[in-house]
Write an enzyme that holds these catalytic residues in place. Structure first.
Site, PDB file in Angstrom:
ATOM      1  N   VAL A  90      35.178  48.075  53.164  1.00 42.76           N
ATOM      2  CA  VAL A  90      34.612  48.112  54.512  1.00 42.76           C
ATOM      3  C   VAL A  90      35.719  47.992  55.561  1.00 42.76           C
ATOM      4  CG1 VAL A  90      32.333  47.345  53.798  1.00 42.76           C
ATOM      5  CG2 VAL A  90      34.053  45.626  54.389  1.00 42.76           C
ATOM      6  N   ASP A  91      36.972  47.895  55.100  1.00 44.26           N
ATOM      7  CA  ASP A  91      38.090  47.870  56.057  1.00 44.26           C
ATOM      8  C   ASP A  91      38.439  49.302  56.478  1.00 44.26           C
ATOM      9  OD1 ASP A  91      40.352  49.035  54.437  1.00 44.26           O
ATOM     10  OD2 ASP A  91      39.997  47.304  53.157  1.00 44.26           O
ATOM     11  N   HIS A 106      30.024  51.737  51.290  1.00 45.01           N
ATOM     12  CA  HIS A 106      29.453  50.409  51.551  1.00 45.01           C
ATOM     13  C   HIS A 106      29.497  50.040  53.035  1.00 45.01           C
ATOM     14  CE1 HIS A 106      30.087  48.987  47.090  1.00 45.01           C
ATOM     15  NE2 HIS A 106      29.095  49.840  47.238  1.00 45.01           N
ATOM     16  N   THR A 173      39.481  48.912  41.616  1.00 44.78           N
ATOM     17  CA  THR A 173      38.099  48.410  41.594  1.00 44.78           C
ATOM     18  C   THR A 173      37.771  47.882  40.206  1.00 44.78           C
ATOM     19  OG1 THR A 173      35.750  48.980  41.845  1.00 44.78           O
ATOM     20  CG2 THR A 173      37.246  50.791  41.309  1.00 44.78           C
ATOM     21  N   SER A 174      36.993  46.787  40.179  1.00 45.20           N
ATOM     22  CA  SER A 174      36.650  46.163  38.901  1.00 45.20           C
ATOM     23  C   SER A 174      35.587  46.968  38.151  1.00 45.20           C
ATOM     24  CB  SER A 174      36.139  44.737  39.133  1.00 45.20           C
ATOM     25  OG  SER A 174      34.985  44.776  39.949  1.00 45.20           O
ATOM     26  N   ASN A 198      44.942  50.549  38.266  1.00 45.02           N
ATOM     27  CA  ASN A 198      44.485  49.183  38.547  1.00 45.02           C
ATOM     28  C   ASN A 198      45.537  48.195  38.070  1.00 45.02           C
ATOM     29  OD1 ASN A 198      42.160  47.871  39.715  1.00 45.02           O
ATOM     30  ND2 ASN A 198      41.779  46.930  37.736  1.00 45.02           N
ATOM     31  N   LEU A 199      45.469  46.994  38.636  1.00 46.03           N
ATOM     32  CA  LEU A 199      46.408  45.955  38.227  1.00 46.03           C
ATOM     33  C   LEU A 199      46.313  45.745  36.720  1.00 46.03           C
ATOM     34  CD1 LEU A 199      48.420  44.191  39.708  1.00 46.03           C
ATOM     35  CD2 LEU A 199      46.626  42.479  40.019  1.00 46.03           C
ATOM     36  N   GLU A 200      45.074  45.678  36.247  1.00 51.13           N
ATOM     37  CA  GLU A 200      44.839  45.573  34.809  1.00 51.13           C
ATOM     38  C   GLU A 200      43.906  46.704  34.415  1.00 51.13           C
ATOM     39  OE1 GLU A 200      43.002  41.892  35.157  1.00 51.13           O
ATOM     40  OE2 GLU A 200      44.894  40.872  35.602  1.00 51.13           O
TER      41      GLU A 200
END
Ligand code: OAD
Length: 229
Positions: A90-91, A106, A173-174, A198-200
Site C-alpha cells: 500500500v506504499d 490491496h 512476499t510470503s 525472496n530473502l528465503e
C-alpha cells in the site's frame, strides 16, 4: 520473453525501512490484524484503525525507494516487451522510483475513501476519523485499503495479464494471503514460466520454476541486469 508480470510484497520495501507483516517482529506480531485490518475492526474502533494507517503513511512518506524499486522501474523503461507490476503493498515506493504500470491490489495509503458514499480523494498525512467526506459530509472516511474479507482491486485485469504472460515473478512476499498467493498456480496452469525472488525460498518446494534467494536490493537489480543484458 515478451510479457512479464511481477507481483511484489512487503519484502521489497523492507530495506526502505517499512515493516513487513509476518517476519519476526513484523506488524502482525505488534498489532491485532482483526482490529486494524478488517471492516469489523473499523466499525468497532475507527480511531484505532486510523492510528495504525496514519503511522504506516508517516513511515512511507519518510522513506525512500530502494535499489529494488529502482531496478523494476528501469526494467519497465528499458525492456522491449510489456512489464506489469502488481503490488500487494500500500506504499507508493514503486511510483516514486519511476514505475508507471502499477496495480495496487490491496489499495494505497495515499488515498481516502468515504465508507458511506464511495467518494475518493487524496489522503492527508494524518487522516482524522471525524473529518467529513468532501462529497457527502458523512464522517466516515477510511484509508483506501483493502481489508481482510474484502475483494482486492483489479482482479480481472490481473487474471488476464497472468494468462497471457511469458514470465511471472514473485518478489518479497510470503505467499500466505490469497488471492495473490494463488497467482503462481494460475500462471503455471497457463504454461507461464515462474520465478521467485525472496530473502528465503518459498515454503513450498518446487512451487516456482526458479528461485533466487537474497535481499531484494541485491537480488532484484542483479536479475534485471540479467534480463536486460
Ligand atoms: P509478509 O510479511 O507476509 O512477507 C514478507 C516476505 O518478504 C517474507 O517472505 C520475507 O522472507 C520477505 N523479505 C523480508 N525482507 C526481505 C528483503 N530484504 N528482501 C527480499 N525479501 C524479503 O508480507 P506480504 O507477503 O506482502 O495485506 O503480505 C501480504 C499481505 O498480508 C499484505 O499485503 C497485507 C498483509 O496482511 C493486507 O493488509 C490486506
Amino acid at each position: 520473453m515478451k510479457r512479464i508480470v511481477i507481483l511484489t510484497g512487503a519484502g521489497i520495501s523492507a530495506e526502505s525501512g517499512l515493516g513487513t507483516f509476518r517476519d519476526v517482529g513484523g506488524l502482525w506480531s505488534q498489532y491485532d490484524l482483526e482490529e486494524v485490518a478488517t471492516p469489523q475492526g473499523f466499525a468497532r474502533n475507527p480511531a484505532l484503525v486510523h492510528d495504525f494507517y496514519n503511522a504506516r503513511r508517516a513511515n512511507m512518506l519518510d522513506a525512500a525507494p530502494n535499489a529494488a524499486h529502482a531496478a523494476l522501474a528501469r526494467l519497465e523503461a528499458e525492456y522491449p516487451g510489456e512489464v506489469l507490476l502488481v503490488t500487494q503493498n500500500v506504499d507508493d515506493l514503486h511510483e516514486r522510483a519511476g514505475s508507471k504500470n502499477v496495480l495496487h491490489m490491496h489499495g494505497a495509503l495515499s488515498g481516502a475513501v468515504c465508507a458511506a458514499c464511495d467518494h475518493r480523494w487524496p489522503a492527508p498525512r494524518a487522516m482524522d476519523p471525524a473529518a467529513p467526506c468532501p462529497a457527502c459530509t458523512a464522517p466516515r472516511a477510511r484509508p483506501d485499503i483493502v481489508w481482510f474479507g474484502e475483494m482486492p482491486f483489479h482482479m480481472d485485469e490481473i487474471g488476464h495479464a497472468l494468462a497471457r504472460a511469458d514470465l511471472f515473478v514473485s518478489i518479497g512476499t510470503s505467499g500466505e494471503v490469497y488471492p495473490a498467493a494463488g497467482f503462481v498456480d494460475e500462471a503455471r496452469a497457463c504454461g507461464v514460466e515462474t520465478l521467485e525472488i525472496n530473502l528465503e525460498p518459498s515454503l513450498v518446494p518446487g512451487l516456482f520454476d526458479r528461485v533466487i534467494a537474497g535481499p531484494a536490493t541485491q537480488a532484484v537489480p542483479d536479475w534485471v541486469a540479467e534480463v536486460l543484458a
